[in-house]
Scaffold this active site. Structure first.
Site, PDB file in Angstrom:
ATOM      1  N   LEU A  35      35.368  41.624  41.336  1.00  0.00           N
ATOM      2  CA  LEU A  35      36.939  41.727  41.377  1.00  0.00           C
ATOM      3  C   LEU A  35      37.068  42.599  40.627  1.00  0.00           C
ATOM      4  O   LEU A  35      36.946  42.762  39.513  1.00  0.00           O
ATOM      5  CB  LEU A  35      37.077  40.209  40.373  1.00  0.00           C
ATOM      6  CG  LEU A  35      38.125  39.889  40.889  1.00  0.00           C
ATOM      7  CD1 LEU A  35      38.813  39.954  42.178  1.00  0.00           C
ATOM      8  CD2 LEU A  35      38.964  39.504  40.561  1.00  0.00           C
ATOM      9  N   HIS A  36      37.924  43.446  41.262  1.00  0.00           N
ATOM     10  CA  HIS A  36      38.365  45.024  40.740  1.00  0.00           C
ATOM     11  C   HIS A  36      39.997  44.836  40.730  1.00  0.00           C
ATOM     12  O   HIS A  36      40.260  44.313  41.891  1.00  0.00           O
ATOM     13  CB  HIS A  36      37.867  46.172  40.739  1.00  0.00           C
ATOM     14  CG  HIS A  36      37.271  46.665  42.148  1.00  0.00           C
ATOM     15  ND1 HIS A  36      36.571  45.240  43.051  1.00  0.00           N
ATOM     16  CD2 HIS A  36      38.123  46.854  42.947  1.00  0.00           C
ATOM     17  CE1 HIS A  36      36.902  46.127  44.413  1.00  0.00           C
ATOM     18  NE2 HIS A  36      37.710  47.211  44.521  1.00  0.00           N
ATOM     19  N   LEU A  37      40.997  45.069  39.980  1.00  0.00           N
ATOM     20  CA  LEU A  37      42.385  45.385  39.867  1.00  0.00           C
ATOM     21  C   LEU A  37      42.169  47.231  39.666  1.00  0.00           C
ATOM     22  O   LEU A  37      42.241  47.852  39.101  1.00  0.00           O
ATOM     23  CB  LEU A  37      42.689  44.934  38.262  1.00  0.00           C
ATOM     24  CG  LEU A  37      44.636  45.047  37.995  1.00  0.00           C
ATOM     25  CD1 LEU A  37      45.192  44.474  39.052  1.00  0.00           C
ATOM     26  CD2 LEU A  37      44.696  45.171  37.046  1.00  0.00           C
TER      27      LEU A  37
END
Length: 700
Positions: free
Chosen positions: A596-598
């Protein structure tokens, strides 16, 4: 009066402004097709100022480089001159940089000299004193390979006009058309002279090149042809002039879909499979090709964005030729089904093709041994594949398939990124092998159809439902209808090795000091390696099992808030350096990389890496979920809403500010570079834009 792309009439004064634009005409054709002669004939008689940019002479009369051509063309266009790009430009990759030279003030055309192979080769064999020294009999094989792998241009690449010339009469007509264009004239837009938009390879090229004594052997390769390793380990043939001054790389794999092995699309679920039963089991090739194409056509609507790839070791493969021709007749999407020459056990390391699933033409005992594909796959998979297969079944009936999830200890997993092997058994027409059907092709075709149905359903169970296959002994799939009944169990997400770079950085940031900008117990911050704007950061979650937005739940909310706060802190830093920047913070509904990456991305979208429709729509449609909305949904509903990828990625290109529509990326980028319209009202709420924007002071 003209009509613009939205159907509105253009005023007379705007219509006049478009006249007299410089033309960038990209010639497309193999050596010997007459590109240079075409340019010379137009330039000799035209009243419009033309410049010919030829890579064979760009370096003070000697062979040069593509960057030199780009620089020369850009300079001439800036001076208001029209330009011919005299290179082969036989695939989209070779054309894209030249197309990007266009814009609102430049018309980008393609002139395709798609003449018969025999004519081009006869010319190149006879000619002497060629600028690039590509001449004589040895050059014929070069032309052959180039023509086999050509990719005809399309308007979607950014061309406003494409002219196809299939014979010398067409060429003469095109010369007259361009000669007649005065400095104040413009030509109608669209495709002209195209007969078969899916055509790629001219039939009979190899037959023309063969000498009588070479009928049953490989074509000899001239001394100028050598192999060279390209990006991702792809083998390319390098054609060197005898002067040793320049090389031109020519792709020699089959008619793979354009861009299908690019890094941007390496996350596409892909099944590579051999032709079932046509080698050792001696099934008729014509009938087998009918079954393959028929079953592929049947499954096209079910594939989504997944791909099927028919693989064989040799470029002289008859089954590949038959399947390609029949697939073209049925107009099957070549981006989702294509053929590939290579070792099915080394498609990534030797061919650059990412395939997370491969099919094995197995024997009924599901054991190594024998020869061909079965022996090769078991050997490449190692003891781990054999053990995993035995845990599920000890035998297989004709017409059935068995899905085996590869343990991470298998070399096929660690080196090639293969997560599953699907064993499939077809019908046998070889009397020396078990269960021979004695040429009963009524039954044989039915069994082969069942085999491919089982194979494709097995692949879809991996690509679409992401399920884990239970490892119960004796689990034999007895036909297409039973496959889904046999598959159940724990949902998992499998990731090819090449898609786990972010995960590796998140778990061990200390090993990636050069890439990491900031690291804490909760997050890691780094620049996107292919930024789509002036500033584009990734904030990675440092927790196992949180691979995608779909995995996020209420217990992850504190971590998501931390990621958001870290992103805001970096925004403050960037805005302090450049007050004109505006940012959005958000997640892709379906990410292409594990962990998960923003995304923290400025809204200028000023980047050379923003090249494709997918790039734009992934950041400017509902596919991009704003961080503030994600946190609110997870707090209220327990999970985030995942938007439909296929629908949103196919949407038309629209400006993220004024929402105007544009036909291609170059036109869109030209527009957004000057658009000062306020952002849409929905983005100006809840802190979706940072710093927050208002309508005041914005000129529409």
């Amino acid at each position: 009066m003209e009509m613009d792309i939205d159907g509105a009439c253009k005023p007379k004064d705007e219509e006049e402004k478009e006249k007299g634009k410089p033309i960038l005409a990209i010639l497309v054709g193999a050596p010997g097709s007459g590109k240079s002669t075409f340019c010379e004939n137009v330039m000799r008689a035209s009243s419009r100022p033309w410049v010919r940019v030829c890579q064979d002479t760009i370096n003070n009369g000697k062979s040069g480089t593509k960057p030199q051509c780009l620089k020369s063309a850009a300079a001439s266009l800036k001076e208001g001159k029209s330009v011919f790009i005299d290179r082969c430009n036989l695939d989209k990759e070779q054309r894209v940089d030249f197309v990007n030279l266009g814009g609102p003030e430049v018309e980008v055309h393609a002139v395709v000299l798609d003449l018969p192979a025999k004519l081009s080769i006869s010319r190149i064999v006879k000619r002497t004193g060629h600028e690039g020294n590509l001449q004589g009999g040895k050059a014929a094989a070069v032309v052959n390979r180039m023509l086999q792998n050509k990719e005809l241009p399309k308007l979607s690449e950014g061309f406003s006009r494409i002219t196809f010339c299939r014979n010398e009469t067409d060429v003469d007509a095109a010369v007259k058309t361009y000669t007649a264009v005065s400095p104040l004239d413009t030509l109608p837009h669209g495709c002209f002279g195209q007969k078969d938009p899916n055509a790629k390879t001219q039939l009979g090229i190899m037959r023309f090149l063969k000498r009588p004594h070479e009928t049953n052997t490989r074509d000899s390769v001239p001394s100028q042809l050598t192999e060279e390793k390209g990006p991702c380990g792809k083998t390319q043939e390098t054609v060197s002039s005898s002067s040793g001054m320049a090389t031109q790389k020519i792709k020699v794999h089959e008619d793979m879909a354009p861009g299908s092995i690019s890094q941007d699309e390496s996350d596409i679920p892909t099944l590579a499979f051999p032709s079932i039963s046509t080698a050792d089991f001696q099934f008729d090739l014509e009938k087998a090709s009918d079954v393959i194409v028929g079953k592929v056509e049947e499954f096209m609507d079910k594939l989504g964005n997944a791909r099927l790839v028919l693989v064989d070791l040799t470029e002289r493969s008859k089954i590949l030729s038959l399947v390609r021709a029949k697939a073209a007749e049925k107009k099957i999407d070549s981006k989702r089904f294509f053929t590939f020459i290579g070792d099915i056990c080394q498609l990534y390391t030797k061919g650059g093709l990412c395939c997370n699933v491969i099919a094995n033409a197995a024997n009924w005992r599901l054991k190594p041994g024998g020869g061909g594909v079965n022996a090769a796959i078991f050997n490449a998979g190692g003891p781990a594949l054999e053990a995993a297969t035995k845990e599920q079944a000890r035998s297989l009936l004709p017409g059935n398939a068995l899905v085996v999830r590869l343990p991470s200890t298998s070399p096929l997993y660690s080196k090639e990124g293969v997560t599953h092997v699907i064993h499939v058994l077809g019908p046998n027409m070889n009397p020396r092998r078990p269960n021979c059907l004695d040429n009963d092709y009524v039954k044989g075709c039915k069994v082969l159809e069942d085999a491919y149905s089982s194979l494709f359903k097995g692949f879809l169970s991996i690509a679409n439902t992401q399920v884990k296959v239970p490892r119960s002994s004796g689990s034999i799939l007895s036909g297409p209808s039973k496959l889904e009944d046999e598959i159940s169990g724990t949902k998992t997400k499998t990731w090819a090795l090449c898609l786990q770079a972010l995960y590796n950085i998140a778990m061990q940031p200390e090993k990636h000091n050069k890439q990491v900008l900031e690291a804490s117990d909760d997050v890691v911050v780094l620049n996107d390696i292919y930024p789509k704007a002036k500033q584009h950061l990734l904030v990675l979650a440092r927790i196992k099992g949180l691979d995608t937005l779909a995995d996020a739940r209420k217990e992850h909310l504190p971590l998501l808030m931390t990621m958001h706060e870290v992103g805001l802190r970096w925004v403050d830093k960037f805005v302090g350096e450049d007050a004109s920047l505006v940012f959005r913070l958000g997640y892709h509904s379906v990410p292409s990389m594990r962990q998960l990456h923003l995304h923290v991305i400025s809204q200028d979208f000023d980047s050379k890496h923003l090249k494709h429709k997918k790039h734009w729509n992934s950041f400017t449609t509902a596919f991009f979920r704003d961080s503030v909305d994600v946190m609110e949904e997870i707090n209220n509903q327990g999970k985030a809403t995942i938007q439909d990828e296929k629908r949103l990625m196919s949407m038309e290109l629209r400006c993220h500010r004024c929402r105007s529509a544009h036909p291609n990326i170059p036109r869109l980028k030209s527009h957004i570079s000057s658009c000062q319209a306020p952002f849409p009202a929905d983005l100006q709420k809840k802190g979706r834009l940072v710093p927050e924007q208002t309508n005041s002071g914005c000129d529409p």
